[in-house]
Design a protein around this motif. Structure first.
Motif, PDB file in Angstrom:
ATOM      1  N   GLY A 175       0.802  -1.205   0.000  1.00  0.00           N
ATOM      2  CA  GLY A 175       0.000   0.000   0.000  1.00  0.00           C
ATOM      3  C   GLY A 175       0.838   1.260   0.000  1.00  0.00           C
ATOM      4  N   ILE A 176       0.165   2.382   0.170  1.00  0.00           N
ATOM      5  CA  ILE A 176       0.820   3.678   0.269  1.00  0.00           C
ATOM      6  C   ILE A 176       0.408   4.334   1.572  1.00  0.00           C
ATOM      7  CG2 ILE A 176       0.891   3.979  -2.235  1.00  0.00           C
ATOM      8  CD1 ILE A 176      -1.481   5.930  -1.924  1.00  0.00           C
ATOM      9  N   ALA A 177       1.117   5.398   1.947  1.00  0.00           N
ATOM     10  CA  ALA A 177       0.780   6.137   3.165  1.00  0.00           C
ATOM     11  C   ALA A 177       1.248   7.576   3.008  1.00  0.00           C
ATOM     12  CB  ALA A 177       1.428   5.480   4.383  1.00  0.00           C
ATOM     13  N   PHE A 178       0.593   8.470   3.730  1.00  0.00           N
ATOM     14  CA  PHE A 178       1.020   9.864   3.685  1.00  0.00           C
ATOM     15  C   PHE A 178       0.636  10.581   4.970  1.00  0.00           C
ATOM     16  CE2 PHE A 178      -3.099   9.558   1.520  1.00  0.00           C
ATOM     17  CZ  PHE A 178      -3.863  10.515   2.179  1.00  0.00           C
ATOM     18  N   ALA A 179       1.425  11.588   5.303  1.00  0.00           N
ATOM     19  CA  ALA A 179       1.100  12.473   6.416  1.00  0.00           C
ATOM     20  C   ALA A 179       0.254  13.606   5.853  1.00  0.00           C
ATOM     21  CB  ALA A 179       2.378  13.008   7.061  1.00  0.00           C
ATOM     22  N   SER A 180      -0.985  13.684   6.304  1.00  0.00           N
ATOM     23  CA  SER A 180      -1.950  14.588   5.667  1.00  0.00           C
ATOM     24  C   SER A 180      -1.728  16.047   6.036  1.00  0.00           C
ATOM     25  CB  SER A 180      -3.371  14.184   6.038  1.00  0.00           C
ATOM     26  OG  SER A 180      -3.614  14.433   7.425  1.00  0.00           O
ATOM     27  N   GLY A 181      -1.141  16.296   7.215  1.00  0.00           N
ATOM     28  CA  GLY A 181      -1.008  17.675   7.664  1.00  0.00           C
ATOM     29  C   GLY A 181      -2.349  18.297   7.999  1.00  0.00           C
ATOM     30  N   MET A 182      -3.349  17.465   8.278  1.00  0.00           N
ATOM     31  CA  MET A 182      -4.704  17.957   8.517  1.00  0.00           C
ATOM     32  C   MET A 182      -5.205  17.534   9.895  1.00  0.00           C
ATOM     33  SD  MET A 182      -6.336  17.199   4.726  1.00  0.00           S
ATOM     34  CE  MET A 182      -7.669  18.391   4.908  1.00  0.00           C
ATOM     35  N   LYS A 183      -6.272  18.169  10.338  1.00  0.00           N
ATOM     36  CA  LYS A 183      -6.887  17.852  11.619  1.00  0.00           C
ATOM     37  C   LYS A 183      -8.017  16.835  11.421  1.00  0.00           C
ATOM     38  CE  LYS A 183      -5.993  22.488  13.489  1.00  0.00           C
ATOM     39  NZ  LYS A 183      -6.634  23.724  14.038  1.00  0.00           N
ATOM     40  N   VAL A 184      -8.310  16.127  12.491  1.00  0.00           N
ATOM     41  CA  VAL A 184      -9.422  15.176  12.465  1.00  0.00           C
ATOM     42  C   VAL A 184     -10.715  15.918  12.132  1.00  0.00           C
ATOM     43  CG1 VAL A 184     -10.788  13.577  13.838  1.00  0.00           C
ATOM     44  CG2 VAL A 184      -8.300  13.615  14.079  1.00  0.00           C
ATOM     45  N   GLY A 185     -11.444  15.409  11.173  1.00  0.00           N
ATOM     46  CA  GLY A 185     -12.686  16.044  10.744  1.00  0.00           C
ATOM     47  C   GLY A 185     -12.558  16.847   9.473  1.00  0.00           C
ATOM     48  N   ASP A 186     -11.321  17.208   9.089  1.00  0.00           N
ATOM     49  CA  ASP A 186     -11.119  17.910   7.828  1.00  0.00           C
ATOM     50  C   ASP A 186     -11.398  16.965   6.655  1.00  0.00           C
ATOM     51  OD1 ASP A 186     -10.388  20.167   9.173  1.00  0.00           O
ATOM     52  OD2 ASP A 186      -8.225  19.886   8.924  1.00  0.00           O
ATOM     53  N   THR A 187     -11.695  17.546   5.492  1.00  0.00           N
ATOM     54  CA  THR A 187     -11.946  16.736   4.302  1.00  0.00           C
ATOM     55  C   THR A 187     -10.865  16.973   3.259  1.00  0.00           C
ATOM     56  OG1 THR A 187     -13.380  18.443   3.350  1.00  0.00           O
ATOM     57  CG2 THR A 187     -14.435  16.701   4.645  1.00  0.00           C
ATOM     58  N   ILE A 188     -10.637  15.960   2.448  1.00  0.00           N
ATOM     59  CA  ILE A 188      -9.598  16.010   1.434  1.00  0.00           C
ATOM     60  C   ILE A 188     -10.051  15.207   0.225  1.00  0.00           C
ATOM     61  CG2 ILE A 188      -8.403  13.997   2.403  1.00  0.00           C
ATOM     62  CD1 ILE A 188      -5.766  15.297   1.595  1.00  0.00           C
ATOM     63  N   SER A 189      -9.737  15.696  -0.995  1.00  0.00           N
ATOM     64  CA  SER A 189     -10.099  14.998  -2.223  1.00  0.00           C
ATOM     65  C   SER A 189      -8.859  14.417  -2.883  1.00  0.00           C
ATOM     66  CB  SER A 189     -10.794  15.945  -3.207  1.00  0.00           C
ATOM     67  OG  SER A 189     -12.074  16.297  -2.763  1.00  0.00           O
ATOM     68  N   MET A 190      -9.002  13.227  -3.446  1.00  0.00           N
ATOM     69  CA  MET A 190      -7.895  12.597  -4.163  1.00  0.00           C
ATOM     70  C   MET A 190      -8.437  11.480  -5.032  1.00  0.00           C
ATOM     71  SD  MET A 190      -6.154  10.445  -1.058  1.00  0.00           S
ATOM     72  CE  MET A 190      -6.482  11.793   0.099  1.00  0.00           C
ATOM     73  N   ALA A 191      -7.605  10.997  -5.924  1.00  0.00           N
ATOM     74  CA  ALA A 191      -7.960   9.859  -6.763  1.00  0.00           C
ATOM     75  C   ALA A 191      -6.927   8.765  -6.545  1.00  0.00           C
ATOM     76  CB  ALA A 191      -7.996  10.271  -8.230  1.00  0.00           C
TER      77      ALA A 191
END
Length: 470
Positions: free
Chosen positions: A56-72
Motif C-alpha cells: 500500500g501507500i501512506a502519507f502524512a496529511s497535515g490535517m486535523k481530524v474532521g477535515d476533508t480532502i479529495s484525491m484519486a
C-alpha cells in the motif's frame, strides 16, 4: 645521514597524503547531494510502521481530524483505509469517478492494497510513501506547498511522475530501476538538483519553471521530448540525443548555439526570448513545427518550410529557404499513430518588416512544394484591435496580389482580432473581411489553436497545450 633522509621522506609522504585528501575534498566533480529533510524521514518511518508488512501507500496529511480532502486512487482490487474514510461531501472533480472526498480521522493516513496510481491537488501533505506498492506506476501531485522531499528510490515500477507548483520541494529521488519514462516537474523553484543517471528509459522530460543548477542528460539516450520553459535551468548538452521536441520558451535567451540542436527535431519552440540578428536552422531537415515568435530576429534561414511557422512579433526582413520541398512531411504526418504533429498548415508573419519583394520570394518558394495542395492551411497576414477596426498589415508589405496568390493555393489569408481572439478570412481587397462572423463558428475543429500562438495558447499547463505522439 640515512635516518635524516628517511625522516624527510616520511614527512614528504605525509604532506603528499594531506594534499591529496584536500584535493579530493575540493574536487569539483564530486557533487554534494541535497540532504534529506530529517522531519520528513521521521514521518516516513512512522508511516512505514503503520503499514507494517502490508502492501500500500501512506502519507502524512497535515490535517486535523474532521477535515476533508479529495484525491484519486487507482488500485487492483479492494482497498483498506486507516486515517480517513469516504465523506458525504462531493470531491474536487465530482464528474470523475476515481476522485473521492474523504474525512480525516488521523493525521497519518494508510491505504492498504494493490495501489497502482495516486493523484492529489491542493492539499497540505507533508510526506508520502509508496515504497511498499510494488505495482505503483503513476504519481500526480499539484499545489502541495508543504512537500519538501519525495523519495521514489524503492518504486521499481514507477514509470510516470508529474508534479506542479510544489513551491518548497528541494529534493526528489527517482527510481533506481531504469523504468521511468515520463517526468514532469512543473514550477518547483527551490529544486536545484536532479539525478537522472538511472533514467535510461526516459522519453519525456518537462522542467518548466525549475531552477536546477545543472542538468545532465548523458544517460538519457531515449529522450525525445524536452521542455525547459520559464526556467533558469541551463540548456544541457543535447547534441547526442534524438530529440523530436525541444521547447525553450521564456528563458531570456540572447543567443542559441544551433550546432547543439539534434538534427532529429520536428518541433522547436523558442518563443518569447531575446534572440537577435540571424537565426540559421538550415541543418534541421525534419523541422515541421517552429515558433520563434516574440523575439528580435531580423533574418531566418531554414532547410525547408515547416508545416507550421509562428514567426510573429520579430524584426524579420527576410526568410531564406534552402529547399522548397518538404521531404519529411509525409513521414511525420502518416506515422501510423493516432494523432500527427500538425492538424492544419499555418503561417503567421504579423508584426515583422517584410518588404513586398521579400514576401513575393517567400510565397514563390513556399508554394512550389506539394504541402499546400494536400491540406488546407491558414496564413495570418493582418491584425486589428476589435471588430470595428480595419485590419492592418503593419510594416509587412502584403499586397492584394499576395492575398490572391495565397488563396489560389487553397490556403486562406486571415486576420486576427485581438478583442475577441477570432480569425477572419481576408479577401484581396485590402483591409476588408469576407464574412462578418469569425471562423471559430464555422466548423473548423483545429482553429481553436490557431490564434497568435496556437501551440502555446494556454498558461494552465504548457505541456497540455501541445502533446505530441510518444
Amino acid at each position: 645521514m640515512k635516518k635524516s633522509k628517511l625522516h624527510l621522506m616520511s614527512w614528504l609522504l605525509l604532506l603528499a597524503s594531506i594534499l591529496l585528501i584536500s584535493c579530493k575534498k575540493d574536487e569539483p566533480n564530486q557533487k554534494k547531494e541535497t540532504p534529506r529533510n530529517p522531519e520528513v524521514v521521521a514521518q516516513e518511518q512512522e508511516l512505514l510502521k503503520l503499514l507494517g508488512e502490508d502492501e500500500g501507500i501512506a502519507f502524512a496529511s497535515g490535517m486535523k481530524v474532521g477535515d476533508t480532502i479529495s484525491m484519486a486512487i487507482w488500485a487492483k482490487g479492494e482497498l483498506e483505509f486507516k486515517g480517513m474514510k469516504p465523506s458525504e461531501y462531493p470531491s474536487r472533480y465530482p464528474d470523475v469517478e476515481a476522485w473521492i472526498c474523504y474525512t480525516i480521522t488521523d493525521p497519518n493516513v494508510v491505504v492498504k492494497g494493490d495501489v497502482i496510481a495516486f493523484n492529489i491537488h491542493e492539499a497540505p501533505l507533508t510526506a508520502f510513501v509508496a515504497s511498499q506498492a510494488p505495482n505503483f506506476i503513476s504519481f500526480n501531485m499539484f499545489s502541495c506547498p508543504n512537500i519538501t522531499d519525495l523519495d521514489f528510490s524503492h518504486c521499481k515500477g514507477l514509470g510516470f511522475i508529474r508534479t506542479g507548483n510544489l513551491d518548497n520541494l528541494t529534493r526528489i529521488t527517482l527510481p533506481t530501476e531504469p523504468i521511468l519514462k515520463n517526468l514532469y516537474l512543473w514550477t518547483s523553484p527551490k529544486l536545484e538538483q536532479l539525478n537522472l543517471s538511472k533514467a535510461t528509459e526516459l522519453k519525456s522530460l518537462d522542467l518548466s519553471g525549475t531552477s536546477l543548477k545543472e542538468l545532465d542528460l548523458t544517460h538519457c539516450n531515449k529522450l525525445i521530448d524536452l521542455r525547459l520553459d520559464y526556467s533558469s535551468t541551463p540548456i544541457p548538452d543535447i547534441s547526442h540525443l534524438k530529440l523530436e521536441l525541444l521547447s525553450l520558451r521564456n528563458k531570456n535567451l540572447t543567443s542559441l548555439d544551433v550546432s547543439m540542436l539534434p538534427a532529429t527535431l520536428i518541433y522547436l519552440n523558442l518563443r518569447n526570448n531575446k534572440l537577435q540578428g540571424s537565426l540559421d536552422l538550415s541543418l534541421l531537415k525534419r523541422l515541421n513545427v517552429l515558433s520563434i515568435a516574440d523575439n528580435q530576429l531580423s533574418t531566418l534561414k531554414l532547410h525547408h518550410f515547416p508545416a507550421q511557422l509562428y514567426a510573429q512579433s520579430n524584426q524579420l526582413t527576410s526568410i531564406k529557404v534552402a529547399e522548397a520541398e518538404n521531404k519529411y512531411y509525409e513521414e511525420d504526418w502518416h506515422d501510423g499513430k493516432e494523432q500527427g504533429w500538425y492538424p492544419s498548415l499555418f503561417v503567421n508573419l504579423t508584426f515583422n518588416k517584410m518588404s513586398e519583394e521579400a514576401i513575393t520570394q517567400f510565397l514563390d518558394k513556399l508554394f512550389t512544394n506539394e504541402i499546400p495542395n494536400k491540406l488546407k492551411g491558414l496564413f495570418l497576414v493582418a491584425t486589428r484591435e476589435n471588430e470595428n477596426a480595419e485590419f492592418s498589415f503593419g510594416e509587412n508589405a502584403f499586397t492584394p496580389q499576395h492575398l490572391e496568390q495565397i488563396d489560389a493555393k487553397n490556403w486562406m489569408p486571415v486576420g486576427y482580432t485581438k478583442s475577441t481572439g477570432g480569425l477572419y478570412p481576408i479577401n484581396s481587397a485590402v483591409n476588408t473581411a469576407e464574412v462578418p462572423t469569425p471562423m471559430m463558428s464555422q466548423g473548423y475543429p483545429s482553429l481553436e489553436l490557431m490564434r497568435e500562438n496556437p501551440l502555446d495558447a494556454s498558461n494552465e499547463s504548457d505541456a497540455r497545450a501541445f502533446t505530441p505522439h510518444l
